[in-house]
Design a protein around this motif. Structure first.
Motif, mmCIF file in Angstrom:
data_model
loop_
_atom_site.group_PDB
_atom_site.id
_atom_site.type_symbol
_atom_site.label_atom_id
_atom_site.label_comp_id
_atom_site.label_asym_id
_atom_site.label_seq_id
_atom_site.Cartn_x
_atom_site.Cartn_y
_atom_site.Cartn_z
ATOM 1 N N THR A 87 -2.844 0.539 -5.423
ATOM 2 C CA THR A 87 -1.798 0.007 -4.529
ATOM 3 C C THR A 87 -1.137 -1.247 -5.115
ATOM 4 N N GLU A 106 2.127 -3.380 1.780
ATOM 5 C CA GLU A 106 0.900 -2.571 1.713
ATOM 6 C C GLU A 106 0.898 -1.493 2.805
ATOM 7 N N LEU A 152 3.365 1.254 2.114
ATOM 8 C CA LEU A 152 2.872 2.155 1.058
ATOM 9 C C LEU A 152 1.830 3.129 1.627
ATOM 10 N N LEU A 153 0.920 2.631 2.439
ATOM 11 C CA LEU A 153 -0.099 3.519 3.018
ATOM 12 C C LEU A 153 0.542 4.605 3.869
ATOM 13 N N LEU A 185 -7.585 0.233 -3.644
ATOM 14 C CA LEU A 185 -6.851 -0.630 -2.712
ATOM 15 C C LEU A 185 -6.884 -2.093 -3.124
#
Ligand code: S3P
Length: 176
Positions: free
Chosen positions: A38, A66, A69-70, A84
């Motif tokens: 990530t 973040e 992106l997830l 991660l």
């Protein structure tokens, strides 16, 4: 191949310095799976180092990157190996998204081991920079303990194990 037994993506979480990236790289190579890190993706997309993102836009902006992106990774077909950033499990929303993406392994290490490993990596880690390292690691670990445990499907005490040994520990955990 042990991956057939789970067919879900494998996610590595843990504090900075626990070895997530290296171990994810080892697993992805060995099992010919796509590797997703990530921190690397965010740096590529933003065309900036994480330390510059923190400096220019602040921590909250990075945390939003973040989460965004997830959300995208939830829609991506697996299995893949996902490494991660250390703070990813802190948001409740992220923990929920991680459960959708795959199986989460928490690489758990003591503050002493982590502090020793992080001595050389402080400059590129804005969460540590400008603090007393030992105190900061203990403080963040205490704050994050519940989040790491809650996000994890498997908690793995890594002690002083080297990356190859940790790869073997993960293989054993998932072998049927
Ligand atoms: C962070 C960990 C870093 C990176 C950022 C914030 C954290 O990743 O995402 O500096 O809050 O723990 P690593 O765990 O790969 O160092």
């Amino acid at each position: 191949m042990f991956w057939r037994s789970c067919m879900k993506s494998l996610i590595l979480e843990g504090f900075m310095g626990c070895g997530k990236s290296r171990i994810a790289k080892g697993l992805a190579k060995k099992y010919n799976l796509e590797l997703i890190d990530t921190d690397e993706i965010i740096e590529d997309e933003q065309k900036k180092r994480i330390s510059d993102i923190f400096e220019d836009e602040g921590e909250e902006a990075f945390r939003d990157m973040e989460t965004s992106l997830l959300k995208r990774l939830c829609k991506k077909e697996g299995p893949f190996v996902l490494s991660l950033g250390g703070g990813m499990p802190c948001r409740e929303e992220n923990r929920r998204l991680l459960k959708e993406i795959g199986t989460v392994v928490y690489l758990k290490a003591s503050p002493e081991v982590l502090t020793g490993r992080l001595e050389k990596g402080v400059e590129k880690r804005p969460m540590l920079k400008g603090h007393d390292l030992k105190q900061r690691v203990s403080q963040l670990l205490t704050e994050r303990r519940d989040a790491y445990e809650e996000a994890a499907d498997v908690v793995m005490d890594i002690g002083l194990s080297d990356p190859d040994t940790i790869v073997s520990m993960i293989e054993k955990e998932f072998l049927l």
